[in-house]
Design an enzyme around this catalytic site. Sequence first.
Site, PDB file in Angstrom:
ATOM      1  N   ALA A  91       0.871  -1.176   0.000  1.00  0.00           N
ATOM      2  CA  ALA A  91       0.000   0.000   0.000  1.00  0.00           C
ATOM      3  C   ALA A  91       0.906   1.224   0.000  1.00  0.00           C
ATOM      4  O   ALA A  91       2.059   1.160   0.436  1.00  0.00           O
ATOM      5  CB  ALA A  91      -0.882  -0.019   1.234  1.00  0.00           C
ATOM      6  N   GLY A 129       0.471  -4.891   0.826  1.00  0.00           N
ATOM      7  CA  GLY A 129      -0.686  -4.887  -0.071  1.00  0.00           C
ATOM      8  C   GLY A 129      -0.419  -5.645  -1.372  1.00  0.00           C
ATOM      9  O   GLY A 129      -1.351  -6.143  -2.005  1.00  0.00           O
ATOM     10  N   GLU A 147       4.090  -5.132   7.300  1.00  0.00           N
ATOM     11  CA  GLU A 147       3.340  -4.007   7.889  1.00  0.00           C
ATOM     12  C   GLU A 147       3.751  -3.698   9.325  1.00  0.00           C
ATOM     13  O   GLU A 147       3.716  -2.539   9.748  1.00  0.00           O
ATOM     14  CB  GLU A 147       1.827  -4.287   7.841  1.00  0.00           C
ATOM     15  CG  GLU A 147       1.220  -4.182   6.454  1.00  0.00           C
ATOM     16  CD  GLU A 147       1.217  -5.483   5.672  1.00  0.00           C
ATOM     17  OE1 GLU A 147       2.007  -6.384   6.022  1.00  0.00           O
ATOM     18  OE2 GLU A 147       0.424  -5.611   4.731  1.00  0.00           O
ATOM     19  N   GLU A 197      -0.995  -9.174  -0.533  1.00  0.00           N
ATOM     20  CA  GLU A 197      -2.453  -9.347  -0.387  1.00  0.00           C
ATOM     21  C   GLU A 197      -3.144  -9.363  -1.749  1.00  0.00           C
ATOM     22  O   GLU A 197      -4.095 -10.114  -1.962  1.00  0.00           O
ATOM     23  CB  GLU A 197      -3.012  -8.226   0.496  1.00  0.00           C
ATOM     24  CG  GLU A 197      -2.535  -8.358   1.934  1.00  0.00           C
ATOM     25  CD  GLU A 197      -2.837  -7.126   2.764  1.00  0.00           C
ATOM     26  OE1 GLU A 197      -2.299  -6.044   2.437  1.00  0.00           O
ATOM     27  OE2 GLU A 197      -3.618  -7.233   3.720  1.00  0.00           O
TER      28      GLU A 197
HETATM   29  N1  COA Z   1       4.660   3.041  -0.769  1.00  0.00           N
HETATM   30  C1  COA Z   1       5.090   4.189  -1.319  1.00  0.00           C
HETATM   31  N2  COA Z   1       6.259   4.298  -1.968  1.00  0.00           N
HETATM   32  C2  COA Z   1       7.006   3.203  -2.054  1.00  0.00           C
HETATM   33  C3  COA Z   1       6.628   1.969  -1.497  1.00  0.00           C
HETATM   34  C4  COA Z   1       5.377   1.911  -0.835  1.00  0.00           C
HETATM   35  N3  COA Z   1       4.909   0.796  -0.298  1.00  0.00           N
HETATM   36  N4  COA Z   1       7.593   1.052  -1.741  1.00  0.00           N
HETATM   37  C5  COA Z   1       8.557   1.710  -2.427  1.00  0.00           C
HETATM   38  N5  COA Z   1       8.208   2.990  -2.607  1.00  0.00           N
HETATM   39  C6  COA Z   1       8.973   4.035  -3.302  1.00  0.00           C
HETATM   40  C7  COA Z   1      10.169   4.498  -2.469  1.00  0.00           C
HETATM   41  O1  COA Z   1       9.782   5.477  -1.526  1.00  0.00           O
HETATM   42  C8  COA Z   1      11.083   5.061  -3.554  1.00  0.00           C
HETATM   43  O2  COA Z   1      10.619   6.331  -3.906  1.00  0.00           O
HETATM   44  P1  COA Z   1      11.683   7.530  -4.202  1.00  0.00           P
HETATM   45  O3  COA Z   1      12.452   7.045  -5.408  1.00  0.00           O
HETATM   46  O4  COA Z   1      10.811   8.719  -4.470  1.00  0.00           O
HETATM   47  O5  COA Z   1      12.548   7.630  -2.994  1.00  0.00           O
HETATM   48  C9  COA Z   1      10.823   4.140  -4.733  1.00  0.00           C
HETATM   49  O6  COA Z   1       9.563   3.504  -4.486  1.00  0.00           O
HETATM   50  C10 COA Z   1      11.864   3.036  -4.881  1.00  0.00           C
HETATM   51  O7  COA Z   1      11.950   2.340  -3.635  1.00  0.00           O
HETATM   52  P2  COA Z   1      13.332   2.113  -2.846  1.00  0.00           P
HETATM   53  O8  COA Z   1      13.005   1.858  -1.412  1.00  0.00           O
HETATM   54  O9  COA Z   1      14.295   3.210  -3.143  1.00  0.00           O
HETATM   55  O10 COA Z   1      13.851   0.780  -3.564  1.00  0.00           O
HETATM   56  P3  COA Z   1      14.816  -0.341  -2.949  1.00  0.00           P
HETATM   57  O11 COA Z   1      15.191  -1.213  -4.084  1.00  0.00           O
HETATM   58  O12 COA Z   1      15.897   0.276  -2.156  1.00  0.00           O
HETATM   59  O13 COA Z   1      13.888  -1.182  -1.937  1.00  0.00           O
HETATM   60  C11 COA Z   1      11.875  -2.313  -1.234  1.00  0.00           C
HETATM   61  C12 COA Z   1      12.785  -1.915  -2.415  1.00  0.00           C
HETATM   62  C13 COA Z   1      10.625  -2.951  -1.817  1.00  0.00           C
HETATM   63  C14 COA Z   1      12.599  -3.300  -0.324  1.00  0.00           C
HETATM   64  C15 COA Z   1      11.514  -1.044  -0.436  1.00  0.00           C
HETATM   65  O14 COA Z   1      11.046  -0.047  -1.339  1.00  0.00           O
HETATM   66  C16 COA Z   1      10.461  -1.252   0.613  1.00  0.00           C
HETATM   67  O15 COA Z   1      10.779  -1.792   1.661  1.00  0.00           O
HETATM   68  N6  COA Z   1       9.223  -0.786   0.365  1.00  0.00           N
HETATM   69  C17 COA Z   1       8.157  -0.808   1.313  1.00  0.00           C
HETATM   70  C18 COA Z   1       7.629  -2.199   1.518  1.00  0.00           C
HETATM   71  C19 COA Z   1       6.533  -2.198   2.553  1.00  0.00           C
HETATM   72  O16 COA Z   1       6.729  -1.916   3.717  1.00  0.00           O
HETATM   73  N7  COA Z   1       5.355  -2.525   2.089  1.00  0.00           N
HETATM   74  C20 COA Z   1       4.193  -2.621   2.945  1.00  0.00           C
HETATM   75  C21 COA Z   1       3.396  -1.404   2.849  1.00  0.00           C
HETATM   76  S1  COA Z   1       1.848  -1.660   3.708  1.00  0.00           S
END
Ligand code: COA
Length: 261
Positions: A67, A112, A135, A115
């Site tokens: 999400a 999400g 989460e 999910e």
């Molecule tokens: N919501 C909003 N933005 C998100 C996102 C999310 N769930 N997941 C990634 N992004 C965005 C990042 O903020 C980043 O934006 P920016 O370029 O403006 O800084 C972009 O996507 C790329 O993500 P980044 O974290 O730089 O990539 P990474 O390769 O270093 O890491 C993940 C990848 C997936 C491990 C990491 O993005 C992550 O942990 N995301 C969140 C996962 C999460 O907690 N999901 C549950 C949400 S309920």
Amino acid sequence: MVYKNILLEQPEAGIHLLTVNRPKSLNALNAATLDEILSAVTRVAADGQARVLLITGAGEKAFVAGADIAEMRDATIEQARDFSERGMRAMHALEAAPVPVIALVNGYALGGGCELALACDWIIAADTAVFGQPEVNLGIPPGFGGTQRLPRRIGQAGALELLTTARPVKAEEARAIGLVSQVCPAAELRARGLEIARLIAAKAPVAVRLAKQAVLRGANLDLFAACALETELFAQAFATQDRREGMTAFLEKRPPRFENR
Ligand code: COA
């Protein structure tokens, strides 16, 4: 509805492909994207020629990374409830779709995203895919059905482990625990999805619909009620021309010609 966050294509007759298309934020699900998914699924469900819906994410890195955290950060309790309900509506629509829905998980399927994949009937994963429910790292439990669909898919203890530790699960382990049905090289994921979709599209459409209905509706009933439901759906199939054609073709040792009636 004009889509800004998803693509809805029809790569072949009867086969629909929905791509979550926000690669800059790793296809994170904001409210608008959830509404577009609901609209697209409703559109596919209303198409009598539809046979299969495939769902994937744009780019090579993520299916859906969760999400949208930026959108959620300042939400009030009421806004959070509304956001969860939007997500639930989209996920329920996928589950209730009259055609099989297959997730092609091409990278991160977190929160999400996991999910969304769980709301699909089953999952084909690229060998680069990573699943998880992180989460609790953000101070929330899942809100799009993960606490309910994950234990139903992999069992209660395994689900509780993943939901409380936020541990990421790679594709092969996901297959071993029953979360994923098939794993293939990332470069072959789309072709594999289309191959399976073609296979399903060649079957008797009403029979495919009834089989899905029996599994999904039966899962929420006790065994006897669920078997009674199966009997009813089995009997209904005998009203179709396609079941006569399927059986006749078998007895005449020729391929069937199904007409969706
Ligand atoms: N919501 C909003 N933005 C998100 C996102 C999310 N769930 N997941 C990634 N992004 C965005 C990042 O903020 C980043 O934006 P920016 O370029 O403006 O800084 C972009 O996507 C790329 O993500 P980044 O974290 O730089 O990539 P990474 O390769 O270093 O890491 C993940 C990848 C997936 C491990 C990491 O993005 C992550 O942990 N995301 C969140 C996962 C999460 O907690 N999901 C549950 C949400 S309920």
